[in-house]
Scaffold this motif. Sequence first.
Motif, PDB file in Angstrom:
ATOM      1  N   ARG A 149       0.816  -1.212   0.000  1.00 20.22           N
ATOM      2  CA  ARG A 149       0.000   0.000   0.000  1.00 20.22           C
ATOM      3  C   ARG A 149       0.852   1.265   0.000  1.00 20.22           C
ATOM      4  O   ARG A 149       0.346   2.347   0.278  1.00 20.22           O
ATOM      5  CB  ARG A 149      -0.934  -0.014   1.221  1.00 20.22           C
ATOM      6  CG  ARG A 149      -2.056  -1.035   1.084  1.00 20.22           C
ATOM      7  CD  ARG A 149      -3.047  -0.883   2.209  1.00 20.22           C
ATOM      8  NE  ARG A 149      -4.157  -1.805   2.024  1.00 20.22           N
ATOM      9  CZ  ARG A 149      -4.653  -2.558   2.991  1.00 20.22           C
ATOM     10  NH1 ARG A 149      -4.127  -2.514   4.204  1.00 20.22           N
ATOM     11  NH2 ARG A 149      -5.673  -3.356   2.755  1.00 20.22           N
ATOM     12  N   THR A 150       2.110   1.145  -0.292  1.00 18.38           N
ATOM     13  CA  THR A 150       2.986   2.302  -0.435  1.00 18.38           C
ATOM     14  C   THR A 150       3.159   2.593  -1.919  1.00 18.38           C
ATOM     15  O   THR A 150       3.553   1.715  -2.677  1.00 18.38           O
ATOM     16  CB  THR A 150       4.357   2.037   0.213  1.00 18.38           C
ATOM     17  OG1 THR A 150       4.170   1.721   1.593  1.00 18.38           O
ATOM     18  CG2 THR A 150       5.253   3.252   0.098  1.00 18.38           C
ATOM     19  N   ARG A 151       2.836   3.816  -2.332  1.00 27.03           N
ATOM     20  CA  ARG A 151       2.859   4.150  -3.754  1.00 27.03           C
ATOM     21  C   ARG A 151       3.770   5.348  -4.031  1.00 27.03           C
ATOM     22  O   ARG A 151       3.868   6.273  -3.226  1.00 27.03           O
ATOM     23  CB  ARG A 151       1.437   4.442  -4.254  1.00 27.03           C
ATOM     24  CG  ARG A 151       0.556   3.203  -4.214  1.00 27.03           C
ATOM     25  CD  ARG A 151      -0.848   3.447  -4.708  1.00 27.03           C
ATOM     26  NE  ARG A 151      -1.614   2.212  -4.634  1.00 27.03           N
ATOM     27  CZ  ARG A 151      -1.732   1.339  -5.636  1.00 27.03           C
ATOM     28  NH1 ARG A 151      -1.170   1.586  -6.796  1.00 27.03           N
ATOM     29  NH2 ARG A 151      -2.434   0.234  -5.479  1.00 27.03           N
ATOM     30  N   TYR A 152       4.422   5.291  -5.190  1.00 28.06           N
ATOM     31  CA  TYR A 152       5.343   6.355  -5.602  1.00 28.06           C
ATOM     32  C   TYR A 152       4.553   7.400  -6.375  1.00 28.06           C
ATOM     33  O   TYR A 152       4.178   7.192  -7.531  1.00 28.06           O
ATOM     34  CB  TYR A 152       6.460   5.772  -6.472  1.00 28.06           C
ATOM     35  CG  TYR A 152       7.589   6.748  -6.739  1.00 28.06           C
ATOM     36  CD1 TYR A 152       8.498   7.080  -5.739  1.00 28.06           C
ATOM     37  CD2 TYR A 152       7.739   7.329  -7.990  1.00 28.06           C
ATOM     38  CE1 TYR A 152       9.531   7.968  -5.980  1.00 28.06           C
ATOM     39  CE2 TYR A 152       8.770   8.222  -8.244  1.00 28.06           C
ATOM     40  CZ  TYR A 152       9.661   8.540  -7.233  1.00 28.06           C
ATOM     41  OH  TYR A 152      10.688   9.422  -7.477  1.00 28.06           O
ATOM     42  N   MET A 153       4.276   8.553  -5.725  1.00 35.38           N
ATOM     43  CA  MET A 153       3.418   9.566  -6.326  1.00 35.38           C
ATOM     44  C   MET A 153       3.953  10.971  -6.074  1.00 35.38           C
ATOM     45  O   MET A 153       4.799  11.181  -5.200  1.00 35.38           O
ATOM     46  CB  MET A 153       1.991   9.443  -5.771  1.00 35.38           C
ATOM     47  CG  MET A 153       1.296   8.150  -6.138  1.00 35.38           C
ATOM     48  SD  MET A 153      -0.431   8.075  -5.572  1.00 35.38           S
ATOM     49  CE  MET A 153      -0.191   7.977  -3.794  1.00 35.38           C
ATOM     50  N   LYS A 154       3.394  11.923  -6.812  1.00 31.93           N
ATOM     51  CA  LYS A 154       3.749  13.326  -6.660  1.00 31.93           C
ATOM     52  C   LYS A 154       2.827  13.988  -5.653  1.00 31.93           C
ATOM     53  O   LYS A 154       1.604  13.910  -5.776  1.00 31.93           O
ATOM     54  CB  LYS A 154       3.650  14.034  -8.012  1.00 31.93           C
ATOM     55  CG  LYS A 154       4.045  15.502  -7.989  1.00 31.93           C
ATOM     56  CD  LYS A 154       3.940  16.103  -9.386  1.00 31.93           C
ATOM     57  CE  LYS A 154       4.301  17.572  -9.396  1.00 31.93           C
ATOM     58  NZ  LYS A 154       4.188  18.149 -10.756  1.00 31.93           N
ATOM     59  N   CYS A 155       3.399  14.649  -4.670  1.00 33.21           N
ATOM     60  CA  CYS A 155       2.612  15.326  -3.638  1.00 33.21           C
ATOM     61  C   CYS A 155       2.008  16.623  -4.198  1.00 33.21           C
ATOM     62  O   CYS A 155       2.729  17.429  -4.791  1.00 33.21           O
ATOM     63  CB  CYS A 155       3.495  15.641  -2.430  1.00 33.21           C
ATOM     64  SG  CYS A 155       2.684  16.658  -1.172  1.00 33.21           S
ATOM     65  N   PRO A 156       0.708  16.863  -4.013  1.00 35.39           N
ATOM     66  CA  PRO A 156       0.099  18.095  -4.527  1.00 35.39           C
ATOM     67  C   PRO A 156       0.512  19.327  -3.734  1.00 35.39           C
ATOM     68  O   PRO A 156       0.326  20.452  -4.195  1.00 35.39           O
ATOM     69  CB  PRO A 156      -1.405  17.824  -4.371  1.00 35.39           C
ATOM     70  CG  PRO A 156      -1.492  16.858  -3.237  1.00 35.39           C
ATOM     71  CD  PRO A 156      -0.278  15.987  -3.366  1.00 35.39           C
ATOM     72  N   GLU A 157       1.083  19.125  -2.557  1.00 36.32           N
ATOM     73  CA  GLU A 157       1.467  20.243  -1.701  1.00 36.32           C
ATOM     74  C   GLU A 157       2.870  20.761  -2.040  1.00 36.32           C
ATOM     75  O   GLU A 157       3.064  21.938  -2.306  1.00 36.32           O
ATOM     76  CB  GLU A 157       1.423  19.817  -0.232  1.00 36.32           C
ATOM     77  CG  GLU A 157       1.679  20.934   0.759  1.00 36.32           C
ATOM     78  CD  GLU A 157       0.536  21.917   0.875  1.00 36.32           C
ATOM     79  OE1 GLU A 157       0.765  22.990   1.468  1.00 36.32           O
ATOM     80  OE2 GLU A 157      -0.569  21.631   0.383  1.00 36.32           O
ATOM     81  N   CYS A 158       3.872  19.858  -2.018  1.00 35.25           N
ATOM     82  CA  CYS A 158       5.259  20.286  -2.259  1.00 35.25           C
ATOM     83  C   CYS A 158       5.722  19.994  -3.689  1.00 35.25           C
ATOM     84  O   CYS A 158       6.774  20.471  -4.115  1.00 35.25           O
ATOM     85  CB  CYS A 158       6.214  19.633  -1.262  1.00 35.25           C
ATOM     86  SG  CYS A 158       6.390  17.833  -1.479  1.00 35.25           S
ATOM     87  N   GLY A 159       4.954  19.188  -4.426  1.00 34.22           N
ATOM     88  CA  GLY A 159       5.282  18.896  -5.816  1.00 34.22           C
ATOM     89  C   GLY A 159       6.392  17.876  -5.997  1.00 34.22           C
ATOM     90  O   GLY A 159       6.836  17.647  -7.130  1.00 34.22           O
ATOM     91  N   LYS A 160       6.857  17.248  -4.924  1.00 34.20           N
ATOM     92  CA  LYS A 160       7.936  16.268  -5.012  1.00 34.20           C
ATOM     93  C   LYS A 160       7.376  14.846  -5.022  1.00 34.20           C
ATOM     94  O   LYS A 160       6.322  14.585  -4.456  1.00 34.20           O
ATOM     95  CB  LYS A 160       8.908  16.432  -3.842  1.00 34.20           C
ATOM     96  CG  LYS A 160       9.637  17.773  -3.848  1.00 34.20           C
ATOM     97  CD  LYS A 160      10.593  17.865  -2.667  1.00 34.20           C
ATOM     98  CE  LYS A 160      11.340  19.197  -2.668  1.00 34.20           C
ATOM     99  NZ  LYS A 160      12.248  19.311  -1.496  1.00 34.20           N
ATOM    100  N   ARG A 161       8.111  13.942  -5.665  1.00 32.07           N
ATOM    101  CA  ARG A 161       7.712  12.542  -5.708  1.00 32.07           C
ATOM    102  C   ARG A 161       8.404  11.775  -4.581  1.00 32.07           C
ATOM    103  O   ARG A 161       9.566  12.025  -4.272  1.00 32.07           O
ATOM    104  CB  ARG A 161       8.059  11.911  -7.057  1.00 32.07           C
ATOM    105  CG  ARG A 161       7.223  12.452  -8.206  1.00 32.07           C
ATOM    106  CD  ARG A 161       7.514  11.740  -9.504  1.00 32.07           C
ATOM    107  NE  ARG A 161       6.645  12.215 -10.564  1.00 32.07           N
ATOM    108  CZ  ARG A 161       5.427  11.755 -10.800  1.00 32.07           C
ATOM    109  NH1 ARG A 161       4.943  10.770 -10.041  1.00 32.07           N
ATOM    110  NH2 ARG A 161       4.694  12.238 -11.779  1.00 32.07           N
ATOM    111  N   SER A 162       7.682  10.845  -3.992  1.00 29.70           N
ATOM    112  CA  SER A 162       8.265  10.007  -2.940  1.00 29.70           C
ATOM    113  C   SER A 162       7.399   8.772  -2.772  1.00 29.70           C
ATOM    114  O   SER A 162       6.286   8.692  -3.293  1.00 29.70           O
ATOM    115  CB  SER A 162       8.341  10.769  -1.607  1.00 29.70           C
ATOM    116  OG  SER A 162       7.030  11.086  -1.145  1.00 29.70           O
ATOM    117  N   TRP A 163       7.936   7.786  -2.045  1.00 28.63           N
ATOM    118  CA  TRP A 163       7.145   6.605  -1.705  1.00 28.63           C
ATOM    119  C   TRP A 163       6.223   6.992  -0.551  1.00 28.63           C
ATOM    120  O   TRP A 163       6.684   7.277   0.552  1.00 28.63           O
ATOM    121  CB  TRP A 163       8.054   5.440  -1.317  1.00 28.63           C
ATOM    122  CG  TRP A 163       8.750   4.842  -2.493  1.00 28.63           C
ATOM    123  CD1 TRP A 163      10.017   5.061  -2.908  1.00 28.63           C
ATOM    124  CD2 TRP A 163       8.175   3.902  -3.416  1.00 28.63           C
ATOM    125  NE1 TRP A 163      10.297   4.341  -4.041  1.00 28.63           N
ATOM    126  CE2 TRP A 163       9.186   3.610  -4.378  1.00 28.63           C
ATOM    127  CE3 TRP A 163       6.935   3.285  -3.544  1.00 28.63           C
ATOM    128  CZ2 TRP A 163       8.974   2.721  -5.433  1.00 28.63           C
ATOM    129  CZ3 TRP A 163       6.726   2.417  -4.596  1.00 28.63           C
ATOM    130  CH2 TRP A 163       7.726   2.135  -5.523  1.00 28.63           C
TER     131      TRP A 163
END
Length: 215
Positions: A181-195
């Motif tokens: 359930r851990t996904r590699y996505m772009k955060c809408p707040e900081c704009g950075k990608r992370s797991w």
Amino acid sequence: MDQIKIGKFIASCRKERGMTQANLAEKLRISDRAISKWETGKSMPDSGIMLELCDLLKINVNELLSGERIMTEAYDKRAEENLLAMKQEVEEKNRQMLRMEYWLSYPALIAGLAMVLVAAFIEMPVWLQILLTGFALVIIFTVALIAVGIEQTAGYYECQNCHHRYIPTYRQTILAMHKGRTRYMKCPECGKRSWQKKALTKEGWDRLRFLTIGK
């Protein structure tokens, strides 16, 4: 929390302010059916709309969650109890949805694989093998799409950079690389990608506590 009591309190406060269910719904930009469900105890107002609802009804969040007017001396204690109960309810609802994802996914996956194996190793007409294999793949694919939808809406994903918690779109969720359930996505707040890992509740409980208790 007693939803029936809270619902009656909402109805009473609404009538005191001279509003119909339709009037209140229009001000909150929701359907009057939602107001009806609150007032009959079938559901609770979402945490994101509580402050606006309380402002319209001229009550505070603590009184809303208690379903009654509260004397000043009992305010802080009742507020702590209500906020804790609310947080626990949200977490438990999300846990139930995530458990449902497992109960739906694994039996369907096992059944689908079993049909594929039967079609591959048991002698039968070719048309029946194709039909059985196709049916199995449809089941697996359909259940996978439903399971992703459940995972997407149950709880939140937390950015590992800024720790913002949010609900991604279905498209973002299904297209993202994942490990469980851990996904590699772009955060809408900081704009950075992370797991990004699953979190059962949204950040902001401290802010709601401040607004409710004033501490």
